[in-house]
Design an enzyme around this catalytic site. Structure first.
Site, PDB file in Angstrom:
ATOM      1  N   ARG A   1      91.976 -50.384  44.679  1.00 24.26           N
ATOM      2  CA  ARG A   1      91.148 -50.445  43.460  1.00 24.26           C
ATOM      3  C   ARG A   1      89.919 -49.591  43.673  1.00 24.26           C
ATOM      4  NH1 ARG A   1      88.779 -55.382  39.804  1.00 24.26           N
ATOM      5  NH2 ARG A   1      90.956 -55.292  39.150  1.00 24.26           N
TER       6      ARG A   1
ATOM      7  N   HIS B   1      95.180 -49.411  34.628  1.00 21.60           N
ATOM      8  CA  HIS B   1      95.219 -50.756  35.227  1.00 21.60           C
ATOM      9  C   HIS B   1      96.636 -51.308  35.013  1.00 21.60           C
ATOM     10  CE1 HIS B   1      93.922 -54.306  37.075  1.00 21.60           C
ATOM     11  NE2 HIS B   1      93.130 -54.831  36.158  1.00 21.60           N
TER      12      HIS B   1
ATOM     13  N   GLN C   1      97.819 -55.068  35.330  1.00 26.12           N
ATOM     14  CA  GLN C   1      97.324 -55.940  34.252  1.00 26.12           C
ATOM     15  C   GLN C   1      98.290 -55.932  33.067  1.00 26.12           C
ATOM     16  OE1 GLN C   1      94.250 -57.879  34.095  1.00 26.12           O
ATOM     17  NE2 GLN C   1      95.346 -58.705  32.333  1.00 26.12           N
TER      18      GLN C   1
ATOM     19  N   ASP D   1      88.371 -56.192  25.847  1.00 26.57           N
ATOM     20  CA  ASP D   1      87.896 -55.953  27.213  1.00 26.57           C
ATOM     21  C   ASP D   1      86.381 -55.805  27.108  1.00 26.57           C
ATOM     22  OD1 ASP D   1      87.642 -55.266  29.894  1.00 26.57           O
ATOM     23  OD2 ASP D   1      88.563 -53.287  29.707  1.00 26.57           O
TER      24      ASP D   1
ATOM     25  N   CYS E   1      91.843 -59.093  29.557  1.00 27.00           N
ATOM     26  CA  CYS E   1      92.125 -58.949  30.995  1.00 27.00           C
ATOM     27  C   CYS E   1      91.201 -59.836  31.831  1.00 27.00           C
ATOM     28  CB  CYS E   1      92.007 -57.486  31.413  1.00 27.00           C
ATOM     29  SG  CYS E   1      90.444 -56.725  30.924  1.00 27.00           S
TER      30      CYS E   1
ATOM     31  N   ARG F   1      98.905 -62.650  36.367  1.00 24.83           N
ATOM     32  CA  ARG F   1      98.604 -61.533  37.281  1.00 24.83           C
ATOM     33  C   ARG F   1      99.322 -61.756  38.607  1.00 24.83           C
ATOM     34  NH1 ARG F   1      94.273 -58.572  37.029  1.00 24.83           N
ATOM     35  NH2 ARG F   1      95.607 -57.167  38.179  1.00 24.83           N
TER      36      ARG F   1
HETATM   37  N1  NVA Z   1      87.615 -52.154  31.855  1.00 27.39           N
HETATM   38  C1  NVA Z   1      87.278 -53.141  32.866  1.00 27.39           C
HETATM   39  C2  NVA Z   1      88.486 -53.871  33.304  1.00 27.39           C
HETATM   40  C3  NVA Z   1      88.235 -55.000  34.269  1.00 27.39           C
HETATM   41  C4  NVA Z   1      89.492 -55.701  34.672  1.00 27.39           C
HETATM   42  C5  NVA Z   1      86.593 -52.450  34.033  1.00 27.39           C
HETATM   43  O1  NVA Z   1      87.091 -51.425  34.503  1.00 27.39           O
HETATM   44  O2  NVA Z   1      85.545 -52.942  34.476  1.00 27.39           O
HETATM   45  N1   CP Z   2      91.586 -58.444  35.164  1.00 29.83           N
HETATM   46  C1   CP Z   2      91.174 -58.085  36.389  1.00 29.83           C
HETATM   47  O1   CP Z   2      91.594 -57.050  36.940  1.00 29.83           O
HETATM   48  O2   CP Z   2      90.307 -58.954  36.950  1.00 29.83           O
HETATM   49  P1   CP Z   2      89.489 -58.712  38.301  1.00 29.83           P
HETATM   50  O3   CP Z   2      88.527 -57.594  38.034  1.00 29.83           O
HETATM   51  O4   CP Z   2      88.813 -60.014  38.573  1.00 29.83           O
HETATM   52  O5   CP Z   2      90.463 -58.327  39.385  1.00 29.83           O
END
Ligand code: NVA
Ligand code: CP
Length: 331
Positions: free
Chosen positions: A108, A135, A138, A233, A274, A318
């Site tokens: 990540r 992502h 997800q 989101d 998400c 998830r």
């Molecule tokens: N768009 C958000 C998704 C978090 C799961 C981010 O990248 O922070």
């Molecule tokens: N939805 C998601 O990816 O959550 P986290 O950022 O907590 O991993």
């Protein structure tokens, strides 16, 4: 032809055929039912996986760890402060080293190129746990949740993504909907619609020609009619917090409220997110921003807690879907 994903990386849904995505979803349904029945334990026995996190996480990290433990794998966690990656050691060298130790690598972080390079040089499957532009794990969880709550095949489902239509979740949804022949609407301000990369739109439109998917973008509330799923989101993704003032100004009309639910004309519409979500003022960020005059809630607390909301089933999924990805690729 039988689907075989052994040895494959999971970087974006664009890399998979609809049959391969179907296979991972079916496997996830099956693994979830088995876990409920107390049957799990050895599909990843003897495997070692490493989780690399350059951004924070609750669900993704826990999903990988629990899924791995459930099936007998061992997990090593490295955050950006605790490895040499990128600082004293190149990505290529890091990938080569990790490939000698581990059977699979989760990453990540920021650039999609990093996850691609890890896959190119490690020689083992690499799983994308979120980048600035995608992502994919997800979306598998979201599709599993849709299949549990909506009694229609995915290719009859209309998803309206409300808000920041140019972020990683919006792109991931466009890829997923294009592949599975779904109806996707990105409902957001024209300024953000214009910010969507042309390459992304070209890719999804090419895929849609083959699958019958419909991919639309609109700033008009009329596009909500007939939605089966309303998705949201946060308005400023990780790393974009300095853009909160502008985003609040642009996105306040796209907050999901009870009026948004009503505009779908679908009493059975479900709300998905998400997570994490700003739906109240119980977080330091929501409070601090409110003190500065910015209401960053992308959804109201009423909708988040309503019978339409399936966000905690989605969060649980998830784990089941990430387990399916690991079992399919290294099991
Ligand atoms: N768009 C958000 C998704 C978090 C799961 C981010 O990248 O922070
Ligand atoms: N939805 C998601 O990816 O959550 P986290 O950022 O907590 O991993």
């Amino acid at each position: 032809m039988a689907v075989n994903l052994k040895g494959r990386s999971f970087l974006t849904l664009l890399d998979f055929t609809p049959e391969e995505i179907r296979y991972m979803l079916d496997l996830a349904h099956d693994l979830k039912a088995k876990k409920r029945a107390g049957i799990c334990g050895n599909m990843l026995k003897g495997k070692n996986i490493v989780l690399l996190f350059e951004k924070t996480s609750t669900r993704t990290r826990c999903a990988f760890e629990v899924a791995a433990h459930d099936e007998g794998a061992h997990v090593t966690f490295l955050d950006s402060g605790s490895s040499q990656m990128g600082k004293k050691e190149s990505l290529e060298d890091t990938a080569k080293v990790l490939g000698r130790f581990f059977d699979g690598i989760e990453y990540r972080g920021f650039d999609q190129e990093v996850v691609e390079k890890l896959a190119q040089h490690s020689g083992v499957p690499v799983w994308n746990g979120l980048t600035d532009v995608d992502h994919p794990t997800q979306i598998l969880a979201d599709m599993l949740t849709i299949e549990e709550h909506i009694s229609k095949p995915l290719n009859k489902v209309k998803v309206v993504f409300c808000g920041d239509v140019r972020n990683n979740m919006a792109y991931a949804w466009m890829y997923g909907c294009a592949k599975m022949g779904m109806h996707f609407v990105g409902f957001g301000p024209d300024k953000l619609i214009k910010g969507i990369e042309k390459k992304v739109l070209n890719e999804v439109n090419e895929v849609a020609k083959e699958t019958g998917a419909v991919i639309e973008l609109s700033s008009k509330p009329g596009c909500l009619a007939g939605a089966d799923v309303l998705y949201s989101d946060i308005w400023a993704s990780m790393g974009e917090e300095d853009q909160i003032p502008e985003r609040v100004k642009l996105l306040t009309p796209f907050r999901i409220t009870e009026e948004t639910l009503a505009a779908t004309n679908n009493p059975d519409v479900i709300f998905l997110h998400c997570l994490p979500s700003f739906h109240d003022f119980e977080t330091t960020m929501a409070k601090t921003q409110m003190d500065l005059g910015y209401d960053i809630r992308e959804v109201t607390d009423e909708v988040f807690r309503s019978k339409h909301s399936k966000v905690f089933d989605e969060a649980e999924n998830r784990m089941h879907t990430i387990k399916a990805v690991m079992v399919a690729t290294i099991g």
